[in-house]
Design a protein around this motif. Structure first.
Motif, PDB file in Angstrom:
ATOM      1  N   UNK A 247      40.479  18.609  35.256  1.00  0.00           N
ATOM      2  CA  UNK A 247      41.623  18.590  34.337  1.00  0.00           C
ATOM      3  C   UNK A 247      41.366  17.607  33.203  1.00  0.00           C
ATOM      4  N   UNK A 248      40.799  16.461  33.545  1.00  0.00           N
ATOM      5  CA  UNK A 248      40.501  15.458  32.518  1.00  0.00           C
ATOM      6  C   UNK A 248      39.378  15.921  31.590  1.00  0.00           C
ATOM      7  N   UNK A 249      38.327  16.485  32.163  1.00  0.00           N
ATOM      8  CA  UNK A 249      37.197  16.942  31.345  1.00  0.00           C
ATOM      9  C   UNK A 249      37.619  18.073  30.402  1.00  0.00           C
ATOM     10  N   UNK A 250      38.544  18.905  30.859  1.00  0.00           N
ATOM     11  CA  UNK A 250      39.053  19.974  29.993  1.00  0.00           C
ATOM     12  C   UNK A 250      39.713  19.388  28.752  1.00  0.00           C
ATOM     13  N   UNK A 251      40.470  18.309  28.934  1.00  0.00           N
ATOM     14  CA  UNK A 251      41.102  17.655  27.791  1.00  0.00           C
ATOM     15  C   UNK A 251      40.061  17.069  26.837  1.00  0.00           C
ATOM     16  N   UNK A 252      39.019  16.459  27.398  1.00  0.00           N
ATOM     17  CA  UNK A 252      37.967  15.889  26.550  1.00  0.00           C
ATOM     18  C   UNK A 252      37.269  16.981  25.742  1.00  0.00           C
ATOM     19  N   UNK A 253      37.005  18.111  26.376  1.00  0.00           N
ATOM     20  CA  UNK A 253      36.366  19.221  25.664  1.00  0.00           C
ATOM     21  C   UNK A 253      37.306  19.802  24.607  1.00  0.00           C
ATOM     22  N   UNK A 254      38.589  19.933  24.934  1.00  0.00           N
ATOM     23  CA  UNK A 254      39.559  20.461  23.965  1.00  0.00           C
ATOM     24  C   UNK A 254      39.658  19.560  22.737  1.00  0.00           C
ATOM     25  N   UNK A 255      39.484  18.260  22.939  1.00  0.00           N
ATOM     26  CA  UNK A 255      39.552  17.316  21.826  1.00  0.00           C
ATOM     27  C   UNK A 255      38.178  17.075  21.181  1.00  0.00           C
ATOM     28  N   UNK A 256      37.216  17.884  21.598  1.00  0.00           N
ATOM     29  CA  UNK A 256      35.871  17.866  20.994  1.00  0.00           C
ATOM     30  C   UNK A 256      35.210  16.479  21.026  1.00  0.00           C
ATOM     31  N   UNK A 257      35.373  15.797  22.168  1.00  0.00           N
ATOM     32  CA  UNK A 257      34.792  14.466  22.308  1.00  0.00           C
ATOM     33  C   UNK A 257      33.264  14.525  22.260  1.00  0.00           C
ATOM     34  N   UNK A 258      32.676  15.527  22.879  1.00  0.00           N
ATOM     35  CA  UNK A 258      31.219  15.668  22.864  1.00  0.00           C
ATOM     36  C   UNK A 258      30.717  15.845  21.430  1.00  0.00           C
TER      37      UNK A 258
END
Length: 280
Positions: A247-258
């Motif tokens: 759930x947390x990683x999905x948020x990071x990907x949605x916010x284009x952190x990578x």
């Protein structure tokens, strides 16, 4: 005694001048002393008399002017700000003995710039260190100049090895190194800040959140180093299907952190190249 041990012993017996007693200069002084160099093998120079007095009182090393320091050693380390480099090189150039190795740990200073401001044939090396050298966990990348032979390169590496790990790389990669390991600690501290703030937001006392985050970071880094596993493999082991981590990683990907990290590091490398272009 092995060839490696013989080399290390020979290099460790040479006298070294460190010009510039700021954070990295002092870090190198303390690291070399912890690594077995004696106070008689080090001489330090700085434009601030007050700073020199502190260094002398703290470490018991000899202090002198830049010209006198450079004249009395076989290796000179330049730990000054990039904007001060030209003046320092002009000060020491006529005082260097032939064959003296000159090592720069100033960001953006190219080997060509050093060679152009020093006597013909002077061996030089460019180093990009980072601040974890303060706790003997630094990561330094060394690039040799045109007249820097294998022995000189070994000597430059040995200096930086006193504060952590060292790699030898072609100079063309220095901008990438600056973006990754040179500036890298700041990215990690930035992430740590955010995680601590999240802990506070979730109701934890700040001290508790800090301890949780710092130990988690230390543990994760140790796992990477000790297991040799790819980070993707280690991440997947923590990420149970439908669980909290996913759930947390999905948020990071949605916010284009990578993507933001990629862009940020590209920007750092570009800026490094811009700074270096003014010191060719």
């Amino acid at each position: 005694m092995s060839e490696t041990a013989e080399r290390s012993h020979e290099v460790s017996g040479r006298k070294v001048a460190i010009i510039g007693a700021g954070v990295m200069g002092e870090t190198l002084v303390s690291g070399l002393l912890r690594a077995g160099r004696t106070t008689e093998q080090l001489i330090v120079s700085d434009r601030s008399p007050e700073r020199l007095a502190v260094i002398k009182d703290t470490y018991g090393v000899e202090v002198a002017s830049a010209a006198d320091a450079a004249a009395s050693v076989s290796t000179v380390v330049l730990a000054v700000k990039p904007q001060d480099m030209g003046k320092v090189l002009d000060t020491i150039r006529d005082h260097l003995a032939p064959g003296t190795l000159v090592v720069s740990i100033a960001a953006g200073i190219t080997t060509a710039y050093l060679e152009n401001h020093l006597p013909e044939g002077t061996p030089v090396a460019r180093v990009m260190p980072n601040t974890p050298a303060l706790v003997d966990e630094g990561m330094a990348a060394v690039s040799p100049g045109e007249h820097c032979d294998a022995h000189h390169l070994w000597e430059a590496q040995d200096l930086m090895r006193s504060c952590g790990k060292v790699l030898s790389i072609p100079e063309e990669y220095q901008d990438a190194v600056t973006a990754i390991s040179g500036s890298g600690p700041a990215y990690i501290f930035f992430v740590v800040e955010a995680m601590i703030e999240a802990g506070v937001l979730l109701g934890l006392p700040r001290a508790t959140a800090t301890e949780l985050v710092v130990q988690t970071l230390y543990g994760a880094a140790t796992m990477l180093k000790e297991t040799g596993e790819h980070p993707t493999v280690l991440r997947e082991r923590v990420s149970s299907p439908g669980g909290t981590t996913m759930a947390a990683l999905r948020e990071l990907e949605d916010h284009k952190v990578r993507a933001a990290f990629l862009s940020a590091m590209e920007a750092a490398a570009k800026r490094s190249a811009e700074l270096a272009s003014g010191h060719n």
